[in-house]
Every structure is written in C-alpha cells, then in structure tokens.
Design a protein around this motif. Structure first.
Motif, PDB file in Angstrom:
ATOM      1  N   HIS A 118       0.772  -1.252   0.000  1.00  0.00           N
ATOM      2  CA  HIS A 118       0.000   0.000   0.000  1.00  0.00           C
ATOM      3  C   HIS A 118       0.800   1.298   0.000  1.00  0.00           C
ATOM      4  N   TRP A 119       2.099   1.256   0.344  1.00  0.00           N
ATOM      5  CA  TRP A 119       2.843   2.526   0.418  1.00  0.00           C
ATOM      6  C   TRP A 119       3.896   2.582  -0.691  1.00  0.00           C
ATOM      7  N   THR A 120       4.108   3.769  -1.221  1.00  0.00           N
ATOM      8  CA  THR A 120       5.047   3.978  -2.337  1.00  0.00           C
ATOM      9  C   THR A 120       6.487   3.610  -1.954  1.00  0.00           C
ATOM     10  N   SER A 133      -5.362   4.961  -5.591  1.00  0.00           N
ATOM     11  CA  SER A 133      -5.943   5.014  -4.245  1.00  0.00           C
ATOM     12  C   SER A 133      -7.342   4.404  -4.128  1.00  0.00           C
ATOM     13  N   GLY A 135      -4.792  10.722  -1.668  1.00  0.00           N
ATOM     14  CA  GLY A 135      -4.808   9.488  -0.878  1.00  0.00           C
ATOM     15  C   GLY A 135      -3.404   9.224  -0.366  1.00  0.00           C
ATOM     16  N   SER A 136      -3.010   9.947   0.702  1.00  0.00           N
ATOM     17  CA  SER A 136      -1.594   9.984   1.082  1.00  0.00           C
ATOM     18  C   SER A 136      -1.189   8.928   2.102  1.00  0.00           C
ATOM     19  N   GLY A 137      -2.138   8.115   2.599  1.00  0.00           N
ATOM     20  CA  GLY A 137      -1.798   7.035   3.518  1.00  0.00           C
ATOM     21  C   GLY A 137      -1.020   7.527   4.723  1.00  0.00           C
ATOM     22  N   GLU A 152      -5.869  12.510   3.034  1.00  0.00           N
ATOM     23  CA  GLU A 152      -6.102  11.114   3.417  1.00  0.00           C
ATOM     24  C   GLU A 152      -7.396  11.022   4.225  1.00  0.00           C
ATOM     25  N   GLN A 153      -8.239  10.048   3.840  1.00  0.00           N
ATOM     26  CA  GLN A 153      -9.537   9.904   4.485  1.00  0.00           C
ATOM     27  C   GLN A 153      -9.455   9.251   5.876  1.00  0.00           C
ATOM     28  N   ARG A 154      -8.415   8.445   6.125  1.00  0.00           N
ATOM     29  CA  ARG A 154      -8.339   7.721   7.406  1.00  0.00           C
ATOM     30  C   ARG A 154      -7.524   8.538   8.418  1.00  0.00           C
ATOM     31  N   PHE A 171      -1.363   7.046  -6.492  1.00  0.00           N
ATOM     32  CA  PHE A 171      -1.011   5.629  -6.382  1.00  0.00           C
ATOM     33  C   PHE A 171      -2.316   4.837  -6.236  1.00  0.00           C
ATOM     34  N   ASP A 196      -0.709  14.753  -3.146  1.00  0.00           N
ATOM     35  CA  ASP A 196      -0.818  13.291  -3.193  1.00  0.00           C
ATOM     36  C   ASP A 196      -2.265  12.942  -2.857  1.00  0.00           C
ATOM     37  N   ASN A 203     -11.743  13.700   2.665  1.00  0.00           N
ATOM     38  CA  ASN A 203     -11.904  13.057   1.371  1.00  0.00           C
ATOM     39  C   ASN A 203     -11.364  13.999   0.287  1.00  0.00           C
ATOM     40  N   PHE A 204     -10.689  13.456  -0.705  1.00  0.00           N
ATOM     41  CA  PHE A 204     -10.093  14.342  -1.723  1.00  0.00           C
ATOM     42  C   PHE A 204     -11.176  15.145  -2.454  1.00  0.00           C
ATOM     43  N   TYR A 208     -15.294   8.045  -7.540  1.00  0.00           N
ATOM     44  CA  TYR A 208     -14.016   8.731  -7.277  1.00  0.00           C
ATOM     45  C   TYR A 208     -13.217   8.901  -8.570  1.00  0.00           C
TER      46      TYR A 208
HETATM   47  C1  LIG Z   1      -2.385   2.909  -2.057  1.00  0.00           C
HETATM   48  S1  LIG Z   1      -2.492   3.978  -0.656  1.00  0.00           S
HETATM   49  C2  LIG Z   1      -1.211   5.107  -1.119  1.00  0.00           C
HETATM   50  C3  LIG Z   1      -0.658   5.930   0.010  1.00  0.00           C
HETATM   51  C4  LIG Z   1       0.366   6.989  -0.365  1.00  0.00           C
HETATM   52  N1  LIG Z   1      -0.066   7.798  -1.499  1.00  0.00           N
HETATM   53  C5  LIG Z   1       1.693   6.364  -0.711  1.00  0.00           C
HETATM   54  O1  LIG Z   1       1.950   6.333  -1.908  1.00  0.00           O
HETATM   55  O2  LIG Z   1       2.422   5.897   0.146  1.00  0.00           O
HETATM   56  C6  LIG Z   1      -4.002   4.879  -1.006  1.00  0.00           C
HETATM   57  C7  LIG Z   1      -4.558   5.710   0.120  1.00  0.00           C
HETATM   58  O3  LIG Z   1      -5.615   6.499  -0.432  1.00  0.00           O
HETATM   59  C8  LIG Z   1      -6.587   6.696   0.584  1.00  0.00           C
HETATM   60  N2  LIG Z   1      -7.855   7.059  -0.079  1.00  0.00           N
HETATM   61  C9  LIG Z   1      -8.631   6.275  -0.871  1.00  0.00           C
HETATM   62  N3  LIG Z   1      -9.718   6.944  -1.300  1.00  0.00           N
HETATM   63  C10 LIG Z   1      -9.625   8.198  -0.756  1.00  0.00           C
HETATM   64  C11 LIG Z   1     -10.451   9.347  -0.826  1.00  0.00           C
HETATM   65  N4  LIG Z   1     -11.595   9.334  -1.522  1.00  0.00           N
HETATM   66  N5  LIG Z   1     -10.071  10.475  -0.180  1.00  0.00           N
HETATM   67  C12 LIG Z   1      -8.912  10.480   0.562  1.00  0.00           C
HETATM   68  N6  LIG Z   1      -8.114   9.403   0.683  1.00  0.00           N
HETATM   69  C13 LIG Z   1      -8.449   8.273   0.031  1.00  0.00           C
HETATM   70  C14 LIG Z   1      -6.627   5.358   1.294  1.00  0.00           C
HETATM   71  O4  LIG Z   1      -7.207   5.487   2.584  1.00  0.00           O
HETATM   72  C15 LIG Z   1      -5.150   4.962   1.300  1.00  0.00           C
HETATM   73  O5  LIG Z   1      -4.535   5.360   2.475  1.00  0.00           O
END
Ligand SMILES: C[S@@+](CC[C@H](N)C(=O)[O-])C[C@H]1O[C@@H](n2cnc3c(N)ncnc32)[C@H](O)[C@@H]1O
Length: 201
Positions: free
Chosen positions: A35-37, A128, A61-63, A84-86, A126, A59, A111-112, A153
């Motif tokens: 899940h992380w870059t 997301s 969905g920045s995790g 990042e949503q979480r 990435f 970014d 949410n983005f 999305y």
């Molecule tokens: C594959 S991970 C990538 C994390 C980070 N960009 C990295 O490259 O390390 C995708 C992330 O996008 C977030 N995400 C998914 N949908 C989203 C949304 N609608 N709004 C905000 N974040 C979102 C997820 O919760 C997850 O943490």
C-alpha cells in the motif's frame, strides 16, 4: 534547522524502505509492500513533479505519508500536500514528519472530493481507489468499499484533472488510468511501466 543539516539528520531514514518503515508501528510496516510507495518511486516522481521551485504537489490518498515525506526530503524547494480519508493514517504521517523534521509538507484529513484542485499545481496518484474493488487487499475495515465508490471517485478525479491548465503534471503508480483525461500525454515511463509521467497539453 538549515536545509543541509536537516538532510544529513534525515539521511539514515531514507537509506532503504526497511529503514524508513521503522518510522511506523508494526501493523503499518506490514502494509508497506502493498500500500505505500517505495522510496525509489517517490524520489523519481518527486523529481518529475517538482521540476520548478515553489510548486505545490498534491498526493491524492496519502496514507501514512510515505510519498510526501520522501518527496519533501528530496525536493526542499517544493511544497507537498497529502489528503487522506483515514484519520489514524494521518496521525502516523504527522508523527513521521515530526521525527524527520521536515517542514515543506502538510497533511489534510478528509476526502479528496472536499479539496479545491485549483490550489495545487501537480498531482501524484497511487491507485488510491483500488481497495473499493472486490477481491483486492484492504488497508483495514474502517471504511465502506464498493464498485460505485470506485467509479464515483475515478470520475470525480478525471473531471478535476481535466479542468487543470496545460502544463499540469501527473505521476501515476499502478494506475488503471481510468482517472486520466485524454489531454494528458505520457512523457515518461519507469519501473517497468508501473510509474508513468504525464503532462497536460
Ligand atoms: C495505495 S495507498 C497510497 C498511500 C500513499 N499515497 C503512498 O503512496 O504511500 C491509497 C490511500 O488512499 C486513501 N484514499 C482512498 N480513497 C480516498 C479518498 N476518496 N479520499 C482520501 N483518501 C483516500 C486510502 O485510505 C489509502 O490510504
């Protein structure tokens, strides 16, 4: 801290993905591979996106912040934003930022779809929304997943990117490219096709 000193201080964390992962608790480390870059991808993408000083890169969905942290380290003259949503992942991202003492990046919990894309110059993505598809690996069970959300999305992001001016840069990693409007042209491909660089004409 002056840029050079800060770079020296943070150096050890960026020496390998394994070392970088130690910024986070165990359960976050276990999610890393999927899940992380990877650091090498973050460095290459940052080089492309922050081609000029002062640009603002988002970014989507920045995790736990791995792209933004690594990009901010390598490109101190650009500013990086992660949405990042979480909330829990944002807390880990903020803790890592504190340890690394970087100040050219910002994390936004939400949410983005709540953001104004006019505030940002270039974008990193990435894949997301992939978690929404059946049979894919999930980060956790804290949110709802559905094909409808995946489509919504993707369409939303497509529209936002479509409205950006010519010259806008986009880096995608593992993307199915549903979110990339036809106005964006591929100008570079790395990591055996997984990392793509696009510029809007
Ligand atoms: C594959 S991970 C990538 C994390 C980070 N960009 C990295 O490259 O390390 C995708 C992330 O996008 C977030 N995400 C998914 N949908 C989203 C949304 N609608 N709004 C905000 N974040 C979102 C997820 O919760 C997850 O943490």
């Amino acid at each position: 801290m002056p840029t050079l000193e800060r770079k020296k201080y943070s150096e050890k964390w960026f020496s390998s993905d394994g070392q970088f992962n130690r910024l986070y608790p165990n359960y976050i480390q276990l999610l890393s591979q999927r899940h992380w870059t990877p650091l090498v991808v973050a460095r290459k993408a940052a080089g492309f996106l922050a081609a000029e000083d002062g640009v603002k890169v988002l970014d989507i969905g920045s995790g736990v912040g791995k792209f933004c942290l690594s990009a901010a380290y390598h490109k101190p003259n650009a500013r990086f934003y992660g949405v990042e949503q979480r909330e829990r992942l944002i807390e880990h991202a903020e803790a890592a930022k504190e340890i690394l003492q970087l100040d050219n990046l910002y994390f936004i919990n939400g949410n983005f779809t709540q953001l104004d894309f006019r505030q940002y110059d270039h974008f990193y993505f990435f894949n997301s929304f992939y978690e929404n598809l059946t049979g894919t690996d999930k980060i956790d069970s804290s949110i709802d997943y559905s094909r409808e959300l995946y489509n919504y999305y993707n369409r939303y992001l497509y529209k936002q990117l479509d409205q950006k001016p010519s010259g806008t840069r986009l880096a995608t990693f593992h993307s199915l490219e549903d979110e990339v409007p036809p106005g964006y042209h591929v100008v570079g491909v790395e990591m055996e096709g997984l990392l793509k660089f696009w510029i809007k004409v």
